[in-house]
Enzyme design. Sequence first.
Site, mmCIF file in Angstrom:
data_model
loop_
_atom_site.group_PDB
_atom_site.id
_atom_site.type_symbol
_atom_site.label_atom_id
_atom_site.label_comp_id
_atom_site.label_asym_id
_atom_site.label_seq_id
_atom_site.Cartn_x
_atom_site.Cartn_y
_atom_site.Cartn_z
ATOM 1 N N GLU A 4 -3.388 -15.540 -103.407
ATOM 2 C CA GLU A 4 -3.691 -16.322 -104.599
ATOM 3 C C GLU A 4 -4.504 -15.533 -105.623
ATOM 4 O O GLU A 4 -4.493 -15.858 -106.814
ATOM 5 C CB GLU A 4 -4.451 -17.596 -104.219
ATOM 6 N N GLU A 50 -0.136 -12.596 -106.234
ATOM 7 C CA GLU A 50 0.602 -13.339 -107.254
ATOM 8 C C GLU A 50 0.366 -12.751 -108.641
ATOM 9 O O GLU A 50 1.276 -12.689 -109.475
ATOM 10 C CB GLU A 50 0.213 -14.822 -107.226
ATOM 11 N N HIS A 96 -8.810 13.225 -123.582
ATOM 12 C CA HIS A 96 -9.977 12.344 -123.531
ATOM 13 C C HIS A 96 -10.970 12.890 -124.532
ATOM 14 O O HIS A 96 -11.187 14.108 -124.604
ATOM 15 C CB HIS A 96 -10.561 12.359 -122.115
#
Length: 348
Positions: A244, A248, A124
């Site tokens: 939903e 999904e 980093h």
Amino acid sequence: MAEMNFGGVVENVVTREEFPLEKAREVLKNETIAVIGYGVQGPGQALNLRDNGFNVIIGQRKGGKTWDKAIADGWVPGETLFDIEEAAKKGTIIQYLLSDAAQIEVWPRLKPYLTAGKALYFSHGFGITYKERTGIIPPADIDVILVAPKGSGTSLRRMFLEGRGLNSSYAIFQDATGRAFERTVSLGIGVGSGYLFETNFKREVYSDLTGERGTLMGAIQGILLAQYEVLRENGHSPSEAFNETVEELTQSLMPLFAEKGMDWMYANCSTTAQRGALDWMTPFHDATKPVFAKLYSEVANGNEAQRSIDTNSKPDYREKLEEELKALRESEMWRTGAVVRKLRPENN
């Protein structure tokens, strides 16, 4: 190093074909890689290096959970597991994989062991890019290099065990030995990178901080929660709203997206879904781009780094962080998610 055309822009990349593991082992055959920190990136990188045949030791504070985790992973106290100072003394390459806050705290103890010819490795760019704020200013007679896997240490290890690679960026801040490039690329191959693309410390931290706060973590949580709340407020059940909104996305569409890209994922959805996605992507783009622009500006001017330093240095930081994470974990959306995950066929 090979030139690759990415959508019309040519970049330098290093692949495992042109820089095979055998070559990386040869470059580092006389090196001792001391991995300082065994938290987020440390385990994945250290275990992959060990399994790939490199000489690796661990430097970690004794007595903590991560010390015990290192022992459980097969590192042996006094042989391959040491306290931080002892490991730094033994290592010729110091992989500085503590958190940004811990890097600032440990730096005065580590710096005396950064003797001429050694390499200081980061995953980093934070400590070096904001060195005026962090105080991390390396001596001039060592290599200062970076390999940043584009994912968590857990993902790096999991993909390695599956025979795959996680792409990484690489950068050289300081080449004191003339070997910085070959050391960097060898380490990148050794930790399990799919391919390595060139950057610098500043670009790495700017893109990394923007990504974490944006589409990788911050924005995605905000967008998911907004949609979930709208569905719930309109009478949809928690299960329907979560499926939903999250299930999904992660279980059906993202694998298609990852396989061949967003355009291919669109092409493999219904025409109704395609039409709606094409119609609505522009309003979402226009609504969120100003937020991303503001986020990038805050990263570039150092304000975001300073907020992290100030917050992480407070004595009650971990307690406050756990309170915030607990609230996220116990929100309705993620409590619903825990139930949904248990109902997946592989868990029954």
